[in-house]
Design a protein around this motif. Structure first.
Motif, mmCIF file in Angstrom:
data_model
loop_
_atom_site.group_PDB
_atom_site.id
_atom_site.type_symbol
_atom_site.label_atom_id
_atom_site.label_comp_id
_atom_site.label_asym_id
_atom_site.label_seq_id
_atom_site.Cartn_x
_atom_site.Cartn_y
_atom_site.Cartn_z
ATOM 1 N N GLU A 129 -1.660 -4.688 5.131
ATOM 2 C CA GLU A 129 -1.749 -4.981 3.713
ATOM 3 C C GLU A 129 -1.822 -3.689 2.900
ATOM 4 O O GLU A 129 -1.112 -3.503 1.918
ATOM 5 C CB GLU A 129 -3.006 -5.829 3.477
ATOM 6 C CG GLU A 129 -3.038 -6.460 2.102
ATOM 7 C CD GLU A 129 -4.295 -7.298 1.934
ATOM 8 O OE1 GLU A 129 -4.791 -7.789 2.967
ATOM 9 O OE2 GLU A 129 -4.745 -7.445 0.802
ATOM 10 N N LYS A 130 -2.675 -2.754 3.380
ATOM 11 C CA LYS A 130 -2.845 -1.506 2.652
ATOM 12 C C LYS A 130 -1.545 -0.695 2.631
ATOM 13 O O LYS A 130 -1.118 -0.225 1.571
ATOM 14 C CB LYS A 130 -3.964 -0.690 3.298
ATOM 15 C CG LYS A 130 -4.281 0.579 2.537
ATOM 16 C CD LYS A 130 -5.462 1.297 3.148
ATOM 17 C CE LYS A 130 -5.640 2.643 2.444
ATOM 18 N NZ LYS A 130 -6.685 3.440 3.018
ATOM 19 N N ASP A 131 -0.917 -0.590 3.790
ATOM 20 C CA ASP A 131 0.315 0.190 3.864
ATOM 21 C C ASP A 131 1.420 -0.434 3.012
ATOM 22 O O ASP A 131 2.182 0.261 2.366
ATOM 23 C CB ASP A 131 0.796 0.303 5.317
ATOM 24 C CG ASP A 131 -0.031 1.306 6.086
ATOM 25 O OD1 ASP A 131 -0.877 1.968 5.434
ATOM 26 O OD2 ASP A 131 0.144 1.420 7.297
ATOM 27 N N SER A 132 1.495 -1.766 3.005
ATOM 28 C CA SER A 132 2.602 -2.382 2.270
ATOM 29 C C SER A 132 2.386 -2.254 0.781
ATOM 30 O O SER A 132 3.330 -2.075 0.009
ATOM 31 C CB SER A 132 2.772 -3.844 2.686
ATOM 32 O OG SER A 132 1.625 -4.550 2.360
ATOM 33 N N ILE A 133 1.128 -2.289 0.350
ATOM 34 C CA ILE A 133 0.924 -2.170 -1.099
ATOM 35 C C ILE A 133 1.122 -0.732 -1.537
ATOM 36 O O ILE A 133 1.572 -0.452 -2.650
ATOM 37 C CB ILE A 133 -0.461 -2.723 -1.492
ATOM 38 C CG1 ILE A 133 -0.453 -3.093 -2.970
ATOM 39 C CG2 ILE A 133 -1.567 -1.745 -1.216
ATOM 40 C CD1 ILE A 133 -1.466 -4.116 -3.303
ATOM 41 N N GLU A 134 0.841 0.211 -0.630
ATOM 42 C CA GLU A 134 1.059 1.607 -0.973
ATOM 43 C C GLU A 134 2.526 1.979 -0.946
ATOM 44 O O GLU A 134 2.930 2.964 -1.569
ATOM 45 C CB GLU A 134 0.274 2.503 0.002
ATOM 46 C CG GLU A 134 -1.184 2.626 -0.385
ATOM 47 C CD GLU A 134 -2.000 3.382 0.647
ATOM 48 O OE1 GLU A 134 -3.211 3.472 0.431
ATOM 49 O OE2 GLU A 134 -1.433 3.842 1.646
ATOM 50 N N ALA A 135 3.323 1.205 -0.211
ATOM 51 C CA ALA A 135 4.747 1.524 -0.131
ATOM 52 C C ALA A 135 5.504 1.053 -1.349
ATOM 53 O O ALA A 135 6.670 1.382 -1.528
ATOM 54 C CB ALA A 135 5.333 0.898 1.135
ATOM 55 N N LEU A 136 4.869 0.260 -2.202
ATOM 56 C CA LEU A 136 5.581 -0.281 -3.352
ATOM 57 C C LEU A 136 5.908 0.812 -4.375
ATOM 58 O O LEU A 136 5.145 1.740 -4.526
ATOM 59 C CB LEU A 136 4.699 -1.339 -4.035
ATOM 60 C CG LEU A 136 4.590 -2.675 -3.308
ATOM 61 C CD1 LEU A 136 3.654 -3.608 -4.029
ATOM 62 C CD2 LEU A 136 5.965 -3.319 -3.166
#
Lengths: 266, 171
Positions: free
Chosen positions: A259-266
């Protein structure tokens, strides 16, 4: 005619030589990708079993040290437990959740210019490539590749390991990277010059990436150098983990990593 | 022409290669001496084996060692190179190679054995440390590692060869 055959024969050897060397270079290059699940490394079942066997033998000679470390760890946990009980009410703040999974080290190098660990614990126990590895005293490395029961870990003593860290006293961020010299010293990079960095400052993980939880010890600043033309300090830290004796480690499993990585990749 | 001594080759394989694998990076003296004495097994393969086979033997041995040390390609590459120059080097060092089949401290004499084995062990170690280091930085450390480790590995190969090939036997 015979000379011709001789010539052709020699060329054949040379062609095989070239072919094999090209295969080797390809192997070296493709292994240097950051993470892979390739069987040509020490988490491969056969080599891991041999390593387990020879580690079993040498473990007998280290029992005293292992016991001592376990005792220290128990002490620390006891102290923490007391703290937790004392502040039980204030613990309702939602925090990031990290699980740790203990694993035995079956192979560990620390004197080469690129170092790896092999640990007993793989996919079956939930270990995946990319997870952080810590010990009771600090940061150890990051999982490179896993098989069913074993995992190969990049040691912190590998030039590709860069740990995002914080100088505890000033809360300044920097990166820790090993400079391939001795197994107890690494470089602390990108600390800007306006910070008053001192010998003796503690360096801990920043927790900005989801590999390591925040506030895990990395080391203590042992040497500081700042010339007039430099933007960043040139600092060395003494690592808090003793890589020469590392019987057990913990793999950090970050529950919300995806979750953290995907939101940071936005 | 002499026959290939199978017993000697099997002992070489066990003593030099199979003992090396579990002990890779466990036998270290100080902080810069590593023993890669498995190279002795390759160097002491019979002289009459044709070179393509030697290359393949070098490649597969190197690859096995690589699996144990997390360095796919590095040991294999170094071994293939050493196997490529092995016979050329042997012809340079030893004057009379007509009757040579088994390579050991008796057939090469002591000085011949040292002249043949040590430089090749050194070349092998230099390649490994150079590639693993990923460049020429820390050159002093690199070269001292290579020299000391090569001396160490060579000593082990030499001593084991004395144990495997008894002096009294005629070749």
């Amino acid at each position: 005619m015979r000379k011709l055959f001789d010539f052709l024969y020699r060329r054949r050897t040379f062609a095989i030589f070239l072919g094999l060397e090209i295969v080797c270079i390809w192997l070296i290059v493709s292994f240097n990708q950051r993470q892979n699940a390739d069987f040509l490394n020490s988490s491969n079942a056969l080599s891991a079993q041999v390593a387990t066997g020879s580690q079993n033998v040498s473990d007998y000679f280290d029992l005293v040290e292992i016991n001592e470390q376990l005792m220290l760890e128990n002490e620390r946990l006891q102290a923490e437990l007391r703290d937790k009980i004392a502040f039980a009410d204030s613990l309702d703040v939602p925090t990031e959740t990290y699980l740790v999974k203990g694993a035995r080290v079956i192979n560990n190098t620390f004197r080469r210019s690129t170092n790896y660990l092999t640990i007993l614990g793989g996919e079956e126990s939930g270990i995946l490539p990319g997870m952080g590895v810590i010990s009771t005293s600090g940061v150890v490395g990051q999982v490179k590749s896993v098989s069913n029961r074993y995992a190969t870990v990049y040691s912190l003593l590998h030039p590709k390991m860069i740990v995002s860290s914080t100088v505890k006293r000033t809360s300044t961020n920097g990166s820790v990277q090993w400079d391939q010299e001795t197994y107890d010293i690494a470089s602390l990079k990108y600390v800007p010059r306006h910070i008053g960095l001192k010998v003796g400052d503690t360096v801990v993980t920043s927790g900005f990436n989801s590999v390591f939880p925040p506030n895990i010890n990395v080391g203590v600043v042992s040497e500081v150098n700042l010339e007039d033309h430099m933007t960043f300090y040139e600092a060395k830290i003494r690592l808090s983990v003793d890589f020469t004796s590392l019987p057990n480690v913990f793999v950090v499993i970050h529950e919300n990593k995806l979750e953290k990585d995907s939101i940071e990749a936005l | 022409m002499n026959r290939i001594n199978i017993r000697e080759q099997i002992f070489n394989c066990i003593a030099l290669l199979f003992i090396q694998l579990p002990l890779l990076y466990r036998i270290t003296l100080g902080d810069r001496i590593f023993g890669f004495f498995y190279i002795g097994f390759l160097l002491l393969l019979p002289f009459k084996v044709s070179r393509p086979y030697l290359l393949l033997a070098g490649f597969s041995t190197g690859l096995i060692v690589d699996v144990f040390s997390n360095t796919p390609g590095i040991h294999a590459g170094a071994c293939v190179f050493v196997m490529y120059i092995r016979d050329l080097w042997l012809r340079i060092v030893i004057d009379d190679t007509e009757e040579l089949t088994n390579i050991n401290h008796i057939s090469l004499k002591k000085t011949g054995f040292i002249l043949f084995v040590f430089p090749l062990v050194f070349v092998h170690h230099v390649i490994i440390f150079l590639v693993e280091n990923g460049g020429l930085h820390l050159f002093g450390l690199l070269i001292s590692k290579a020299i000391l480790s090569a001396l160490f590995s060579f000593t082990i190969v030499f001593v084991l060869n004395y144990l495997i090939v008894p002096k009294a036997r005629r070749i």
